[in-house]
Design a protein around this motif. Structure first.
Motif, mmCIF file in Angstrom:
data_model
loop_
_atom_site.group_PDB
_atom_site.id
_atom_site.type_symbol
_atom_site.label_atom_id
_atom_site.label_comp_id
_atom_site.label_asym_id
_atom_site.label_seq_id
_atom_site.Cartn_x
_atom_site.Cartn_y
_atom_site.Cartn_z
ATOM 1 N N GLY A 1 9.830 2.676 4.165
ATOM 2 C CA GLY A 1 11.131 2.724 4.840
ATOM 3 C C GLY A 1 11.041 3.429 6.178
ATOM 4 N N ILE A 2 10.247 4.494 6.248
ATOM 5 C CA ILE A 2 10.060 5.206 7.505
ATOM 6 C C ILE A 2 9.372 4.296 8.524
ATOM 7 C CG2 ILE A 2 8.830 7.112 8.615
ATOM 8 C CD1 ILE A 2 9.318 8.701 6.021
ATOM 9 N N ILE A 3 8.353 3.561 8.068
ATOM 10 C CA ILE A 3 7.658 2.621 8.964
ATOM 11 C C ILE A 3 8.606 1.530 9.422
ATOM 12 C CG2 ILE A 3 5.800 0.900 9.087
ATOM 13 C CD1 ILE A 3 4.737 3.718 9.064
ATOM 14 N N ALA A 4 9.430 1.002 8.515
ATOM 15 C CA ALA A 4 10.369 -0.061 8.863
ATOM 16 C C ALA A 4 11.400 0.403 9.888
ATOM 17 C CB ALA A 4 11.063 -0.571 7.606
ATOM 18 N N ILE A 5 11.855 1.638 9.743
ATOM 19 C CA ILE A 5 12.837 2.175 10.692
ATOM 20 C C ILE A 5 12.215 2.352 12.070
ATOM 21 C CG2 ILE A 5 14.176 4.240 11.254
ATOM 22 C CD1 ILE A 5 14.797 4.499 8.275
ATOM 23 N N SER A 6 10.940 2.748 12.101
ATOM 24 C CA SER A 6 10.290 2.991 13.405
ATOM 25 C C SER A 6 10.057 1.712 14.195
ATOM 26 C CB SER A 6 8.970 3.729 13.197
ATOM 27 O OG SER A 6 8.020 2.881 12.581
ATOM 28 N N LEU B 1 0.802 -1.229 0.000
ATOM 29 C CA LEU B 1 0.000 0.000 0.000
ATOM 30 C C LEU B 1 0.834 1.278 0.000
ATOM 31 C CD1 LEU B 1 -2.820 -0.935 2.545
ATOM 32 C CD2 LEU B 1 -2.999 -0.820 0.059
ATOM 33 N N LEU B 2 1.979 1.256 0.666
ATOM 34 C CA LEU B 2 2.772 2.474 0.839
ATOM 35 C C LEU B 2 3.823 2.617 -0.253
ATOM 36 C CD1 LEU B 2 3.393 2.320 4.683
ATOM 37 C CD2 LEU B 2 1.688 3.691 3.481
ATOM 38 N N LEU B 3 4.248 3.843 -0.460
ATOM 39 C CA LEU B 3 5.387 4.103 -1.340
ATOM 40 C C LEU B 3 6.650 3.598 -0.648
ATOM 41 C CD1 LEU B 3 4.505 7.766 -2.368
ATOM 42 C CD2 LEU B 3 4.191 5.693 -3.740
ATOM 43 N N PRO B 4 7.679 3.275 -1.424
ATOM 44 C CA PRO B 4 8.914 2.764 -0.805
ATOM 45 C C PRO B 4 9.506 3.683 0.272
ATOM 46 C CG PRO B 4 8.982 2.393 -3.159
ATOM 47 C CD PRO B 4 7.748 3.224 -2.880
ATOM 48 N N ALA B 5 9.458 5.000 0.046
ATOM 49 C CA ALA B 5 10.017 5.932 1.041
ATOM 50 C C ALA B 5 9.205 5.898 2.335
ATOM 51 C CB ALA B 5 10.045 7.348 0.481
ATOM 52 N N ASP B 6 7.873 5.835 2.188
ATOM 53 C CA ASP B 6 7.012 5.786 3.368
ATOM 54 C C ASP B 6 7.173 4.451 4.112
ATOM 55 O OD1 ASP B 6 6.037 8.298 2.789
ATOM 56 O OD2 ASP B 6 4.351 7.517 1.597
#
Length: 80
Positions: free
Chosen positions: A74-79, A67-72
């Motif tokens: 990545g932010i979720i994965a980092i959190s 559902l999310l763009l790769p950049a978004d």
């Protein structure tokens, strides 16, 4: 009747009818087999809970990745 001398020394001062009543209400100690059975049952539930939790987390990650763009994403994965 089993004497209370070895089990509960303070019962010596009570009349026999009270001692019998107290001894009848004392619950037997669980055996090693009963305790190990309860521990095995509990560990099965913990294992199942862990598997379900990890599965749900994996499925959620896949859905978010779609559902999310790769950049978004990545932010979720980092959190996490």
């Amino acid at each position: 009747m089993q004497t209370a001398d070895g089990l509960l020394p303070f019962l010596k001062n009570f009349p026999p009818c009270v001692i019998i009543k107290i001894m009848d209400e004392i619950q037997p100690i669980e055996t090693v087999r009963e305790i190990s059975h309860k521990a095995l049952k509990g560990s099965k539930w913990v294992f199942l809970s862990t598997i379900l939790s990890k599965s749900f987390q994996f499925i959620t990650t896949i859905i978010l990745a779609r559902l999310l763009l790769p950049a978004d994403f990545g932010i979720i994965a980092i959190s996490q």
